[in-house]
Design a protein around this motif. Structure first.
Motif, mmCIF file in Angstrom:
data_model
loop_
_atom_site.group_PDB
_atom_site.id
_atom_site.type_symbol
_atom_site.label_atom_id
_atom_site.label_comp_id
_atom_site.label_asym_id
_atom_site.label_seq_id
_atom_site.Cartn_x
_atom_site.Cartn_y
_atom_site.Cartn_z
ATOM 1 N N THR A 130 0.819 -1.216 0.000
ATOM 2 C CA THR A 130 0.000 0.000 0.000
ATOM 3 C C THR A 130 0.853 1.266 0.000
ATOM 4 O OG1 THR A 130 -0.172 0.005 2.407
ATOM 5 C CG2 THR A 130 -1.914 -1.144 1.190
ATOM 6 N N LEU A 131 2.125 1.120 0.357
ATOM 7 C CA LEU A 131 3.040 2.259 0.368
ATOM 8 C C LEU A 131 3.832 2.368 -0.931
ATOM 9 C CD1 LEU A 131 4.340 1.623 3.981
ATOM 10 C CD2 LEU A 131 2.842 3.500 3.270
ATOM 11 N N GLY A 132 3.573 1.464 -1.870
ATOM 12 C CA GLY A 132 4.324 1.465 -3.118
ATOM 13 C C GLY A 132 5.743 0.960 -2.923
ATOM 14 N N LEU A 133 5.904 0.084 -1.970
ATOM 15 C CA LEU A 133 7.223 -0.396 -1.557
ATOM 16 C C LEU A 133 7.188 -1.910 -1.496
ATOM 17 C CD1 LEU A 133 9.856 0.935 -0.393
ATOM 18 C CD2 LEU A 133 8.795 0.809 1.845
ATOM 19 N N ASN A 134 8.303 -2.560 -1.867
ATOM 20 C CA ASN A 134 8.383 -4.002 -1.673
ATOM 21 C C ASN A 134 9.461 -4.301 -0.633
ATOM 22 O OD1 ASN A 134 10.920 -4.159 -3.003
ATOM 23 N ND2 ASN A 134 9.928 -4.472 -4.979
ATOM 24 N N SER A 135 9.535 -5.547 -0.230
ATOM 25 C CA SER A 135 10.439 -5.899 0.864
ATOM 26 C C SER A 135 11.920 -5.655 0.546
ATOM 27 C CB SER A 135 10.201 -7.327 1.349
ATOM 28 O OG SER A 135 10.233 -8.230 0.287
ATOM 29 N N PRO A 136 12.431 -5.961 -0.658
ATOM 30 C CA PRO A 136 13.838 -5.643 -0.921
ATOM 31 C C PRO A 136 14.124 -4.133 -0.844
ATOM 32 C CG PRO A 136 13.058 -7.216 -2.547
ATOM 33 C CD PRO A 136 11.860 -6.748 -1.772
ATOM 34 N N PRO A 158 28.846 7.758 -1.978
ATOM 35 C CA PRO A 158 28.046 7.479 -0.781
ATOM 36 C C PRO A 158 26.575 7.804 -1.004
ATOM 37 C CG PRO A 158 29.909 8.912 -0.277
ATOM 38 C CD PRO A 158 29.838 8.786 -1.757
ATOM 39 N N LEU A 159 25.721 7.069 -0.310
ATOM 40 C CA LEU A 159 24.281 7.257 -0.417
ATOM 41 C C LEU A 159 23.702 7.651 0.930
ATOM 42 C CD1 LEU A 159 23.523 4.016 -2.406
ATOM 43 C CD2 LEU A 159 23.340 6.325 -3.299
ATOM 44 N N ALA A 160 22.648 8.426 0.882
ATOM 45 C CA ALA A 160 21.906 8.788 2.087
ATOM 46 C C ALA A 160 20.434 8.848 1.725
ATOM 47 C CB ALA A 160 22.378 10.131 2.619
ATOM 48 N N LEU A 161 19.588 8.628 2.708
ATOM 49 C CA LEU A 161 18.165 8.766 2.472
ATOM 50 C C LEU A 161 17.814 10.238 2.332
ATOM 51 C CD1 LEU A 161 16.498 6.222 4.926
ATOM 52 C CD2 LEU A 161 17.186 5.900 2.553
ATOM 53 N N THR A 162 16.841 10.509 1.507
ATOM 54 C CA THR A 162 16.302 11.858 1.379
ATOM 55 C C THR A 162 15.233 12.036 2.460
ATOM 56 O OG1 THR A 162 14.581 11.108 -0.113
ATOM 57 C CG2 THR A 162 16.658 11.858 -1.122
ATOM 58 N N ASP A 163 14.702 13.241 2.553
ATOM 59 C CA ASP A 163 13.579 13.462 3.472
ATOM 60 C C ASP A 163 12.413 12.554 3.104
ATOM 61 O OD1 ASP A 163 14.988 15.368 4.899
ATOM 62 O OD2 ASP A 163 14.094 17.078 3.833
ATOM 63 N N ALA A 164 12.180 12.396 1.793
ATOM 64 C CA ALA A 164 11.097 11.514 1.334
ATOM 65 C C ALA A 164 11.357 10.059 1.745
ATOM 66 C CB ALA A 164 10.936 11.608 -0.180
ATOM 67 N N GLY A 165 12.618 9.620 1.681
ATOM 68 C CA GLY A 165 12.973 8.261 2.091
ATOM 69 C C GLY A 165 12.779 8.049 3.579
ATOM 70 N N ASN A 166 13.180 9.034 4.373
ATOM 71 C CA ASN A 166 12.979 8.947 5.824
ATOM 72 C C ASN A 166 11.496 8.957 6.177
ATOM 73 O OD1 ASN A 166 15.600 8.775 7.128
ATOM 74 N ND2 ASN A 166 15.990 10.778 6.235
ATOM 75 N N LYS A 167 10.731 9.790 5.486
ATOM 76 C CA LYS A 167 9.283 9.855 5.714
ATOM 77 C C LYS A 167 8.633 8.514 5.350
ATOM 78 C CE LYS A 167 5.190 12.526 4.473
ATOM 79 N NZ LYS A 167 4.662 13.634 3.659
ATOM 80 N N LEU A 168 9.045 7.942 4.226
ATOM 81 C CA LEU A 168 8.513 6.650 3.798
ATOM 82 C C LEU A 168 8.826 5.559 4.823
ATOM 83 C CD1 LEU A 168 7.098 4.892 1.669
ATOM 84 C CD2 LEU A 168 9.326 4.636 0.552
ATOM 85 N N ALA A 188 6.260 3.292 6.905
ATOM 86 C CA ALA A 188 6.311 1.841 6.681
ATOM 87 C C ALA A 188 6.386 1.039 7.981
ATOM 88 C CB ALA A 188 7.496 1.497 5.786
ATOM 89 N N ILE A 189 6.747 1.667 9.067
ATOM 90 C CA ILE A 189 6.928 0.924 10.326
ATOM 91 C C ILE A 189 5.669 0.167 10.754
ATOM 92 C CG2 ILE A 189 7.445 1.152 12.803
ATOM 93 C CD1 ILE A 189 9.911 1.233 10.883
ATOM 94 N N PRO A 190 4.472 0.770 10.724
ATOM 95 C CA PRO A 190 3.282 -0.021 11.095
ATOM 96 C C PRO A 190 3.074 -1.241 10.190
ATOM 97 C CG PRO A 190 2.768 2.320 11.145
ATOM 98 C CD PRO A 190 4.139 2.185 10.515
ATOM 99 N N ALA A 191 3.314 -1.095 8.892
ATOM 100 C CA ALA A 191 3.188 -2.233 7.972
ATOM 101 C C ALA A 191 4.237 -3.283 8.302
ATOM 102 C CB ALA A 191 3.327 -1.767 6.523
ATOM 103 N N TRP A 192 5.454 -2.833 8.601
ATOM 104 C CA TRP A 192 6.514 -3.765 8.988
ATOM 105 C C TRP A 192 6.118 -4.532 10.250
ATOM 106 C CZ3 TRP A 192 9.284 -3.942 13.521
ATOM 107 C CH2 TRP A 192 10.305 -4.903 13.555
ATOM 108 N N LYS A 193 5.551 -3.823 11.221
ATOM 109 C CA LYS A 193 5.142 -4.481 12.474
ATOM 110 C C LYS A 193 4.085 -5.555 12.219
ATOM 111 C CE LYS A 193 6.349 -0.826 15.716
ATOM 112 N NZ LYS A 193 5.883 0.141 16.721
ATOM 113 N N LYS A 194 3.129 -5.257 11.348
ATOM 114 C CA LYS A 194 2.108 -6.262 11.002
ATOM 115 C C LYS A 194 2.754 -7.477 10.338
ATOM 116 C CE LYS A 194 -2.080 -3.584 10.106
ATOM 117 N NZ LYS A 194 -2.964 -3.118 9.018
ATOM 118 N N ALA A 195 3.655 -7.206 9.403
ATOM 119 C CA ALA A 195 4.344 -8.301 8.716
ATOM 120 C C ALA A 195 5.179 -9.107 9.698
ATOM 121 C CB ALA A 195 5.226 -7.749 7.592
#
Length: 147
Positions: A35-41, A97-107, A111-118
Motif C-alpha cells: 500500500t506504500l508502493g514499496l516491496n520488501s527488498p 556514498p548514499l543517504a536517504l532523502t527526506d522523502a525516504g525517511n518519511k517513507l 512503513a513501520i506499522p506495515a513492517w510491524k504487522k508483517a
C-alpha cells in the motif's frame, strides 16, 4: 540411482528449504508494504542505507551480502523514486556514498506499522523456535564473510 539421489535432494536440500522460507516470508512483507508502493527488498535496502549512513555501494553490498548488480538495480530504483540520493560533496573516485532523502525517511516512518504487522505474521509462520533459529543463524553469518 538418479531417482534416489533426486529423492535425497528433494527431502534434504538446504537451498530448497531456505528459498521456500525466504519466498514465504518475503511474500508476507510484500503484502503489508504494497500500500506504500514499496516491496520488501526496497524496504530492507532503505533500512540498511539509513543504518549505515553515508555508505557507498561496496559497503552496502558487503553488509547485505548482496551481489553488486542486484544492489545497483535496486539503488537505481530508490534513487529514481527520490527515496535516496548520492552525496555529491563526499564523492571520491568511483565511490558514491548514499543517504536517504527526506522523502525516504518519511517513507520509512510510514512503513513501520506495515513492517510491524508483517513481523507478527512472519513470527506466527515461523514459530518462536523458528524465529530464534533464524536470528541466531543471521547473527552468525553477519559475524563472518560467507564465500
Amino acid at each position: 540411482m538418479l531417482e534416489e539421489e533426486l529423492k535425497e535432494v528433494a527431502n534434504n536440500c538446504l537451498l530448497m528449504r531456505t528459498r521456500l522460507i525466504a519466498r514465504m516470508i518475503t511474500s508476507i512483507y510484500d503484502q503489508e508494504l504494497q500500500t506504500l508502493g514499496l516491496n520488501s527488498p526496497q524496504f530492507s535496502l532503505l533500512v540498511v542505507i539509513s543504518r549505515l549512513g553515508n555508505a557507498n555501494r561496496s559497503e552496502i553490498s558487503r553488509f547485505n551480502h548482496q551481489d553488486r548488480s542486484t544492489l545497483t538495480r535496486n539503488i537505481r530504483l530508490i534513487i529514481s523514486e527520490g527515496w535516496a540520493q548520492e552525496i555529491l560533496g563526499q564523492m571520491s573516485g568511483r565511490s558514491r556514498p548514499l543517504a536517504l532523502t527526506d522523502a525516504g525517511n518519511k517513507l520509512l516512518r510510514k512503513a513501520i506499522p506495515a513492517w510491524k504487522k508483517a513481523q507478527v505474521r512472519a513470527e506466527k509462520v515461523l514459530s518462536r523456535e523458528g524465529v530464534n533459529t533464524v536470528k541466531s543463524i543471521a547473527k552468525n553469518l553477519q559475524m563472518r564473510t560467507v564465500k
